[in-house]
Design a protein around this motif. Structure first.
Motif, PDB file in Angstrom:
ATOM      1  N   LEU A   1       0.860  -1.183   0.008  1.00 62.80           N
ATOM      2  CA  LEU A   1      -0.201  -0.182   0.057  1.00 62.80           C
ATOM      3  C   LEU A   1       0.857   1.186   0.114  1.00 62.80           C
ATOM      4  N   ALA A   2       1.950   1.259   0.997  1.00 60.25           N
ATOM      5  CA  ALA A   2       2.818   2.505   0.636  1.00 60.25           C
ATOM      6  C   ALA A   2       3.377   2.630  -0.516  1.00 60.25           C
ATOM      7  N   GLU A   3       3.900   1.454  -1.353  1.00 55.47           N
ATOM      8  CA  GLU A   3       4.533   1.600  -2.492  1.00 55.47           C
ATOM      9  C   GLU A   3       3.641   2.022  -3.609  1.00 55.47           C
ATOM     10  N   LEU A   4       2.327   1.821  -3.542  1.00 58.14           N
ATOM     11  CA  LEU A   4       1.164   2.503  -4.327  1.00 58.14           C
ATOM     12  C   LEU A   4       1.166   4.060  -4.019  1.00 58.14           C
ATOM     13  N   MET A   5       1.363   4.451  -2.852  1.00 55.35           N
ATOM     14  CA  MET A   5       1.409   5.731  -2.520  1.00 55.35           C
ATOM     15  C   MET A   5       2.413   6.484  -3.102  1.00 55.35           C
ATOM     16  N   VAL A   6       3.522   5.823  -2.930  1.00 56.91           N
ATOM     17  CA  VAL A   6       4.852   6.577  -3.070  1.00 56.91           C
ATOM     18  C   VAL A   6       5.245   6.458  -4.799  1.00 56.91           C
ATOM     19  N   GLY A   7       4.775   5.339  -5.316  1.00 55.86           N
ATOM     20  CA  GLY A   7       4.919   5.030  -6.772  1.00 55.86           C
ATOM     21  C   GLY A   7       6.111   4.486  -7.082  1.00 55.86           C
ATOM     22  N   SER A   8       6.834   3.880  -5.987  1.00 56.30           N
ATOM     23  CA  SER A   8       8.014   2.995  -6.255  1.00 56.30           C
ATOM     24  C   SER A   8       8.288   2.262  -5.023  1.00 56.30           C
ATOM     25  N   GLU A   9       9.139   1.074  -5.001  1.00 57.86           N
ATOM     26  CA  GLU A   9       9.408   0.447  -4.074  1.00 57.86           C
ATOM     27  C   GLU A   9      10.319   1.136  -3.015  1.00 57.86           C
ATOM     28  N   LEU A  10       9.836   0.824  -1.660  1.00 57.35           N
ATOM     29  CA  LEU A  10      10.552   1.173  -0.347  1.00 57.35           C
ATOM     30  C   LEU A  10      11.623   0.374  -0.096  1.00 57.35           C
ATOM     31  N   PRO A  11      12.771   1.290   0.396  1.00 61.40           N
ATOM     32  CA  PRO A  11      14.017   0.416   0.790  1.00 61.40           C
ATOM     33  C   PRO A  11      13.494  -0.453   2.124  1.00 61.40           C
ATOM     34  N   LEU A  12      14.078  -1.625   2.229  1.00 67.90           N
ATOM     35  CA  LEU A  12      13.854  -2.501   3.652  1.00 67.90           C
ATOM     36  C   LEU A  12      14.776  -1.977   4.621  1.00 67.90           C
ATOM     37  N   PRO A  13      14.196  -2.008   5.764  1.00 69.52           N
ATOM     38  CA  PRO A  13      14.731  -1.280   6.925  1.00 69.52           C
ATOM     39  C   PRO A  13      15.991  -2.143   7.361  1.00 69.52           C
ATOM     40  N   GLU A  14      16.825  -1.492   7.654  1.00 74.85           N
ATOM     41  CA  GLU A  14      18.316  -2.196   8.248  1.00 74.85           C
ATOM     42  C   GLU A  14      18.315  -2.286   9.915  1.00 74.85           C
ATOM     43  N   SER A  15      18.717  -3.457  10.112  1.00 70.10           N
ATOM     44  CA  SER A  15      18.893  -3.624  11.800  1.00 70.10           C
ATOM     45  C   SER A  15      19.939  -2.481  12.209  1.00 70.10           C
ATOM     46  N   GLU A  16      19.702  -1.914  13.467  1.00 70.26           N
ATOM     47  CA  GLU A  16      20.421  -1.066  13.909  1.00 70.26           C
ATOM     48  C   GLU A  16      21.271  -1.530  14.953  1.00 70.26           C
ATOM     49  N   LYS A  17      22.489  -1.287  15.103  1.00 72.22           N
ATOM     50  CA  LYS A  17      23.149  -1.513  16.434  1.00 72.22           C
ATOM     51  C   LYS A  17      23.205  -0.167  17.432  1.00 72.22           C
ATOM     52  N   SER A  18      23.230  -0.523  18.571  1.00 70.90           N
ATOM     53  CA  SER A  18      23.290   0.697  19.543  1.00 70.90           C
ATOM     54  C   SER A  18      24.344   1.586  19.487  1.00 70.90           C
ATOM     55  N   THR A  19      24.179   2.960  19.485  1.00 70.62           N
ATOM     56  CA  THR A  19      25.035   3.817  19.173  1.00 70.62           C
ATOM     57  C   THR A  19      25.341   4.607  20.476  1.00 70.62           C
ATOM     58  N   VAL A  20      24.551   4.372  21.614  1.00 74.31           N
ATOM     59  CA  VAL A  20      24.495   4.920  22.960  1.00 74.31           C
ATOM     60  C   VAL A  20      25.822   4.973  23.344  1.00 74.31           C
ATOM     61  N   THR A  21      26.447   6.143  23.944  1.00 81.13           N
ATOM     62  CA  THR A  21      27.735   6.219  24.609  1.00 81.13           C
ATOM     63  C   THR A  21      27.526   6.766  26.022  1.00 81.13           C
ATOM     64  N   ASP A  22      28.661   6.923  26.888  1.00 83.90           N
ATOM     65  CA  ASP A  22      28.506   7.290  28.269  1.00 83.90           C
ATOM     66  C   ASP A  22      28.557   8.568  28.640  1.00 83.90           C
ATOM     67  N   ARG A  23      28.828   9.714  27.514  1.00 78.38           N
ATOM     68  CA  ARG A  23      28.633  10.857  27.666  1.00 78.38           C
ATOM     69  C   ARG A  23      27.404  11.464  27.675  1.00 78.38           C
ATOM     70  N   VAL A  24      27.053  12.065  28.929  1.00 80.36           N
ATOM     71  CA  VAL A  24      25.785  12.699  29.224  1.00 80.36           C
ATOM     72  C   VAL A  24      25.564  14.118  28.538  1.00 80.36           C
ATOM     73  N   VAL A  25      24.665  14.303  27.457  1.00 80.50           N
ATOM     74  CA  VAL A  25      24.629  15.655  26.911  1.00 80.50           C
ATOM     75  C   VAL A  25      23.680  16.500  27.649  1.00 80.50           C
ATOM     76  N   LEU A  26      22.444  16.010  28.053  1.00 79.40           N
ATOM     77  CA  LEU A  26      21.385  16.726  28.765  1.00 79.40           C
ATOM     78  C   LEU A  26      20.980  16.033  29.755  1.00 79.40           C
ATOM     79  N   GLU A  27      20.869  16.776  31.054  1.00 79.74           N
ATOM     80  CA  GLU A  27      20.425  16.084  32.179  1.00 79.74           C
ATOM     81  C   GLU A  27      19.411  17.063  32.839  1.00 79.74           C
ATOM     82  N   ALA A  28      18.069  16.541  33.170  1.00 81.31           N
ATOM     83  CA  ALA A  28      17.224  17.086  34.055  1.00 81.31           C
ATOM     84  C   ALA A  28      16.923  16.298  35.492  1.00 81.31           C
TER      85      ALA A  28
END
Length: 517
Positions: free
Chosen positions: A245-272
């Motif tokens: 259905l999504a491909e009908l909407m956009v008129g082309s094939e959608l790329p398959l999602p890639e698996s994601e590895k964690s990119t979380v580091t130990d450096r805190v950027v924002l803290e409340a």
């Protein structure tokens, strides 16, 4: 023209094959734009008929034509087999067509009955007879609405049912629902779908406009796809997957999602830490504590009105917390103003792009400067530099696939998805340390949604910290490294996106589930 598909099984009260709405050859032009071209489809009475398409595909214009807000330049409309000309919403209502908009139009300080009869006092007056009729409609269609309740005391799902009541009260037999699940949690979505099934049983026809394709497939009897202003297909939900259905909407094939590895580091950027905000004699936020690290997406889930907007306002400096502190890297920014916080490296995608993110009547290049007018390339030594801003806008348009004929057109002339990509490109161009993204894909189509998700994932891989606030639980689960739940101004739960379900999140968001999983 749409492909013909067989009639779905006849619902109770609606003879198979009888058409509630038929549009043929609808064309609508605006200066420089053809919004609809030769749009044709037919809606069987007593069914749920979904209309799907990308932002800018022409769905909104088409619905405005069906509701009498705009007149087509060409084509015909038939309602219950009668050709009609609709000059206004009043004409549409006379012919039995009502519309429930995505943003509810209810007065919080009035009761359900007062909201429903407002503007329709001639039907049953404003007293006992009107309330009795409202109660009858609520009972007949399984809407379960207390006619005496104050709207301010109702949840989002109940408010939506009041909006449906309003159009039924005015005699609508065909209801247009515009993005009806955008602000609902899964349990409320199921309740809505139960209401729609009851409406079908009573012979009511529903035109269902949505970007959530899994929901469309589960509730619709037929689905019409609109692409670039015209209808390209009408399909049965059992014949297609959400991806097809999504491909009908956009008129082309959608790329398959890639698996994601964690990119979380130990450096805190924002803290409340212990952030509290008082207003109107109550705590809008209470003892909020969170940490966001470089390379991390922290998702915030919650029913609207539970403190999400206030949390964002405190973090970007619109409001100063009543207690607690906010630290950006090693600097306390609790009492900083918005400009200082933004210049220190906080990017911001606002909840409402029209009210908070763009000047709709200004050209794209001026919108590129918005919020960053003290920084290059928008200014140098305190003096605006329009030439440099225009050059950089051209880069953003190309890099972020903002589909526009020119950087000189107004922001209001773009589709919602392209407006959102312009905002994201603007914010990412200043290399923020953290991006606060509030409902970043609200009201955008599946193609723009996929593009925005990819942009967020790529930024995370490059070390950006992201606070993601969204009502889309699929989005939260798919993008977040950790999900927190906000309920009545407090962060009440922490969930692992790898294991949590939408139903578990929905329960926690309404206070019915466990605090953590």
């Amino acid at each position: 023209m749409s492909r013909t598909v067989p009639d779905p099984p006849s619902p109770t009260g609606a003879p198979s094959g009888e058409m509630a709405v038929e549009v043929e050859g609808i064309t609508k032009r605006f200066p420089g734009v053809v919004a609809n071209h030769d749009v044709s489809f037919a809606v069987t009475r007593g069914t749920v008929h979904a209309i799907v398409g990308e932002n800018g595909a022409g769905k909104s214009t088409l619905m405005k034509i069906l509701y009498g807000v705009q007149r087509p330049d060409e084509g015909t409309i038939r309602i219950n087999s009668e050709q009609v000309t609709l000059h206004s919403p009043a004409d549409a209502i006379k012919h039995g067509v009502g519309m429930v908009f995505q943003h509810f139009m209810l007065a919080d300080n009035l009761t359900v009955t007062e909201n429903v009869v407002l503007g329709a006092e001639k039907l049953h007056g404003i007293g006992a007879a009107a309330r009795a009729e409202i109660d009858r409609i609520s009972d007949d269609y399984g809407l379960d609405v207390d006619s005496g309740a104050l709207v301010a005391d109702l949840g989002v799902g109940a408010r939506q049912r009041v909006e449906i009541l309003k159009v039924l009260y005015r005699g609508a037999r065909t209801i247009i629902l515009d993005e009806p699940t955008a602000v609902l949690v899964p349990q409320e979505v199921e309740e809505l779908f139960g209401n729609l099934r009851e409406l079908k049983r009573e012979g009511i026809t529903v035109l269902f406009i949505s970007h959530k394709l899994d929901e469309v497939l589960s509730v619709a009897d037929r689905i019409t796809v609109v692409r670039r202003g015209t209808t390209v297909d009408t399909v049965l939900p059992g014949d297609v997957t959400s991806r097809q259905l999504a491909e009908l909407m956009v008129g082309s094939e959608l790329p398959l999602p890639e698996s994601e590895k964690s990119t979380v580091t130990d450096r805190v950027v924002l803290e409340a830490d212990g952030v509290t905000l008082h207003g109107g004699g109550r705590a809008l936020l209470e003892d909020v504590a969170l940490r966001i690290r470089a390379g991390e997406v922290l998702g915030i889930a919650g029913v609207e009105g539970n403190g999400q907007a206030e949390l964002v306002e405190v973090l970007i400096g619109v409001r100063e917390p009543s207690a607690g502190r906010i630290v950006l890297e090693d600097t306390d920014i609790s009492d900083w103003d918005v400009r200082s916080i933004r210049e220190a490296g906080v990017g911001y995608i606002p909840e409402d792009r029209h009210r908070q993110g763009l000047l709709l009547d200004a050209p794209l290049w001026e919108n590129r400067m918005l919020g960053h007018q003290t920084e290059a390339p928008s200014s140098k030594h305190g003096i605006l530099t329009p030439t440099e801003a225009r050059t950089d806008t051209e880069r953003i348009v190309a890099e972020y696939d903002v589909r526009t004929p020119s950087i000189h057109v107004t922001a209001g002339s773009l589709s919602g998805g392209n407006q959102q990509k312009l905002i994201i490109g603007r914010e990412m161009s200043h290399h923020p340390k953290i991006l606060i993204a509030s409902h970043p894909t609200r009201g955008v189509d599946v193609g723009a949604q996929a593009a925005i998700w990819d942009l967020i994932r790529q930024a995370r891989r490059e070390g950006l910290a992201v606070l993601l606030i969204s009502a889309d639980l699929e989005e939260l689960i798919g993008l977040s490294d950790t999900i927190r739940v906000i309920l009545r101004g407090r962060l009440t739960g922490e969930f692992d996106p790898e294991s949590v379900t939408s139903q578990q999140l929905g329960s926690a968001m309404t206070g019915a589930g466990k605090d953590a999983s």
